[in-house]
Design a protein around this motif. Structure first.
Motif, PDB file in Angstrom:
ATOM      1  N   TYR A  81      -5.937  -7.027  53.024  1.00 16.01           N
ATOM      2  CA  TYR A  81      -5.915  -6.102  51.890  1.00 16.01           C
ATOM      3  C   TYR A  81      -4.657  -5.251  52.043  1.00 16.01           C
ATOM      4  CZ  TYR A  81      -6.990  -1.742  49.415  1.00 16.01           C
ATOM      5  OH  TYR A  81      -6.916  -0.632  48.619  1.00 16.01           O
ATOM      6  N   THR A 114      -8.756 -12.813  54.874  1.00 20.88           N
ATOM      7  CA  THR A 114      -8.123 -12.091  53.765  1.00 20.88           C
ATOM      8  C   THR A 114      -7.584 -10.749  54.245  1.00 20.88           C
ATOM      9  OG1 THR A 114      -9.757 -13.098  52.300  1.00 20.88           O
ATOM     10  CG2 THR A 114      -8.497 -11.244  51.412  1.00 20.88           C
ATOM     11  N   ALA A 134      -9.531  -7.379  54.839  1.00 16.87           N
ATOM     12  CA  ALA A 134     -10.479  -7.105  53.756  1.00 16.87           C
ATOM     13  C   ALA A 134     -11.875  -6.945  54.365  1.00 16.87           C
ATOM     14  CB  ALA A 134     -10.461  -8.250  52.757  1.00 16.87           C
ATOM     15  N   PHE A 148      -4.711  -8.577  47.468  1.00 17.31           N
ATOM     16  CA  PHE A 148      -5.366  -9.316  48.549  1.00 17.31           C
ATOM     17  C   PHE A 148      -4.608 -10.626  48.744  1.00 17.31           C
ATOM     18  CE2 PHE A 148      -8.706  -6.645  46.807  1.00 17.31           C
ATOM     19  CZ  PHE A 148      -9.369  -6.191  47.933  1.00 17.31           C
TER      20      PHE A 148
END
Length: 214
Positions: free
Chosen positions: A10, A8, A84, A53
């Protein structure tokens, strides 16, 4: 302290004036070139405005996206991207480390979602709705078809302006599924056509690109 690579990414410093749904679709449009996206989370709460995200299936995809799109001018603001801090719920489930949180979670795409894709192969890839099957001779204007309803000039501009010689996008009034993109010459339009042929703006719409009729 560096955050270790993660599926992930961010993103912050996003333009807060953009509606949540349009933001998610635009993020999908520019990030799906790096690999399969499982989910995009964009919240409009005060604390989370201007942030999102993007959850990729593979870490390689998120790494390439982070390197390639760092500082990319998205709706006139340079993106700030980092990994993330924790695995997203979807990835935790795939790894088997998921712990239930008190919120609604979208499940990973099921097998049924993938089934319709196989049926599309029967169609002639060069068929243009209302046009002839013959491929037009190369020229500097591209004709796009099979676009989703929510396609905007901004979304297409962001996709095509990464190619040299890009001039403009022209949408057709009252037709959301087609558009024209003009380049300086046919070599530059041809390069963009080859690179983005079949690009999925949304999971169900693979863009078809041909040269426009003169």
């Amino acid at each position: 302290m560096d955050i270790r690579p993660n599926n992930t990414i961010y993103i912050n410093n996003l333009n807060e004036k953009i509606k949540k749904e349009e933001l998610k679709k635009s993020l999908y449009a520019i990030f799906s070139q790096f690999g399969q996206i499982l989910d995009i989370v964009a919240l409009k709460t005060l604390k989370m405005r201007g942030q999102a995200f993007v959850i990729f299936k593979e870490i390689q995809s998120s790494t390439n996206a982070l390197r390639s799109m760092q500082g990319f001018p998205f709706y006139d603001k340079p993106m700030r991207i980092q990994y993330a801090k924790t695995d997203s719920d979807i990835i935790s489930k795939m790894k088997g480390t998921f712990q239930e949180r008190p919120k609604k979670i979208r499940p990973p795409p099921s097998k049924e979602d993938e089934a319709p894709k196989k049926k599309k192969k029967n169609k002639d890839p060069n068929r243009i709705p209302g046009g002839s099957n013959a491929e037009q001779p190369p020229n500097q204007i591209l004709f796009l078809t099979n676009l989703p309803d929510e396609t905007s000039e901004m979304m297409l501009s962001m996709l095509f302006n990464q190619f040299p010689g890009f001039k403009e996008v022209r949408l057709v009034p009252n037709r959301h599924d087609i558009a024209f993109v003009e380049f300086e010459n046919e070599l530059q339009s041809g390069a963009a056509k080859d690179a983005l042929q079949g690009f999925k703006i949304t999971p169900t719409h693979a863009m078809k690109i041909s040269f426009a009729k003169k």
